[in-house]
Design an enzyme around this catalytic site. Sequence first.
Site, mmCIF file in Angstrom:
data_model
loop_
_atom_site.group_PDB
_atom_site.id
_atom_site.type_symbol
_atom_site.label_atom_id
_atom_site.label_comp_id
_atom_site.label_asym_id
_atom_site.label_seq_id
_atom_site.Cartn_x
_atom_site.Cartn_y
_atom_site.Cartn_z
ATOM 1 C CB CYS A 130 34.036 -1.364 34.661
ATOM 2 S SG CYS A 130 33.701 -2.886 34.015
ATOM 3 C CE LYS A 164 34.688 4.993 29.103
ATOM 4 N NZ LYS A 164 34.164 4.471 28.503
ATOM 5 N N GLY A 216 24.166 2.852 25.018
ATOM 6 C CA GLY A 216 23.891 2.754 23.892
ATOM 7 C C GLY A 216 22.524 4.202 23.993
ATOM 8 N N GLY A 242 28.488 8.475 24.842
ATOM 9 C CA GLY A 242 27.310 7.740 25.399
ATOM 10 C C GLY A 242 26.206 8.375 24.947
ATOM 11 N N GLY A 264 30.692 4.245 21.074
ATOM 12 C CA GLY A 264 30.869 3.184 21.411
ATOM 13 C C GLY A 264 30.037 1.724 21.239
ATOM 14 C CB THR A 265 26.887 1.139 22.426
ATOM 15 O OG1 THR A 265 26.721 0.417 23.675
ATOM 16 C CG2 THR A 265 25.613 -0.264 22.230
#
Lengths: 309, 259
Positions: A130, A164, A216, A242, A264-265
């Site tokens: 992160c 991750k 994104g 991703g 995700g995004t």
Amino acid sequence: MTGQAVSFAGLSLKNPVLTASGTFGYGREAAELYDLGLLGGVMVKGVSREPWPGNAPLRVARAPGGMLNAIGLQNPGLEHFLSTDLPFLRRYDTAVVVNVVGHDLQGFVDVVRGVTGQAGVGAVELNISCPNVADGLLFSQDPASARKLVAAARQATDLPLVVKMSPNVTDPVALGLACKEGGADALSAINTLLGMAIDLRRRAPVLGNRTGGLSGPAVKPVGLRIVFDLAAQVGLPVIGMGGIETGSDALEYIMAGASAVAVGTAVFRDPLAPPRIVRELVDELEQHGFESAAQAWAAANPAAKEAAS
Amino acid sequence: MRQWELLVGEVLAPARGYVELRLEATQALEAEPGQFFMLRAGNLPDTYLPRAFSWYRQDAPRRLSFLFRVEGPGTRELARLRTGDLLQAMGPLGRGFPLPQQPIRAAILGGGVGVPPLWGLAKALLQGGSDVLALIGARAKAHIVGAKEIAALGARVLVATDDGSEGYRGPLTDLLPEEGIDAIYACGPEGMLRRVQQISLADGPPAYLALEAPMACGYGVCMGCVVERAEPPSDQGEYGRWARVCREGPVFAAQEVRL
């Protein structure tokens, strides 16, 4: 739909599409919109030993082809996760992968131990990547400390252990190999790319944390490259993520070497993206002449080809 | 909450820099005053994320309009829409203005881009038999939005501008009567919301503030749009410091948040 199931690293998924950690909370909001049982799995928002407040606002910013975030791993902590969030997720027929965060090795290990043996936990994902907390990349900075952390987590659990990966390192493969040596069962890649946006009026960074993580569609090529390298050179299964927006994106990741993928995004723009991508991937596989994701993986993955030859 | 594909009807330019999009759905849209929708018009790279807007006017169940100031890539893209174009929307989202059980004397304050949610609020309050004083603020006369439309509903409207080119010159809150108001509802710049909050907390009437914050998702998963709680719940530790504008808000009681 048996062709959709995938199995790797001790994790069995009804289909290869999960939701990525940090973009899905603990499933409560999405469950208002669709049955979480449609998903291969849910990778929950990072869980720390104690509750974490996260960063001061502003926490999100616009970016071409995506966004920047600097949430800072705000989460209600292990006790809340076990008493409230995990029981909620157990109601759905989907795999739960617990993303684990900590300020130090002991912080990680305590959460790993805390979720081990709890019904409904399918795997642990160590979040050593992160970019939005001060010590978030501590264990990604050199392979030796990553190996030490993974080894300590390995001692603490018999659950499948996923690590991750950060794209913010010179050599993701070296990091992946260190995680393998430490006892990881699988890798997930990629976390966000460290970035920044500037507010011209304030003459200062937009985000309260100054920097943030870029995600994104803009990051998809970076994710594919890293997943390809990890799958080919580390020899562990990879969960690819991703910039996945469509079934076609998901298949690209599978052909790059991913055993499963995470959305995700995309859920910010389209809350229904995960079940849509599950459906689209089925069509996409069929169009390309595959009966299953595993078959597409085997046909394209360099590691699988090497093993077969 | 659900996803909608909305057809652009009329595109109006009610004031300098502002656009009102009048949209049509295939089914009835029901939203509370103060609730919002996430809108996105296309696929331009700079506007990947949808943008949150409170709804403005509704003159038929299947019609809803949005009023915004054109100021960045997202609003510029929305402003380029023409009659017959399609727009993606998700909503209604969030917690709107709480409406009184009995008729009250309400003051509703809107500054600039904060005016839109007041139309639906004024309409609901008036329908409930309340007396509505609407205070509308703008930079200058050319930028005033909503005053005529809210007056047409039957509210008493007073206007303030920063430069005095229309109505009172100075902060909107100066126009708040010292007595005879049972509740204040406000949406607009942070400075104005802070003054309303101070007035309310200093033995004034209860106040409800509609907040705005950059957000990615609009439905509670990204944790991007947080605001500091005045009194964090005792059982959530550090985690409870924040409330999500999209989920716990966008309307908060004055005593709930630290601005």
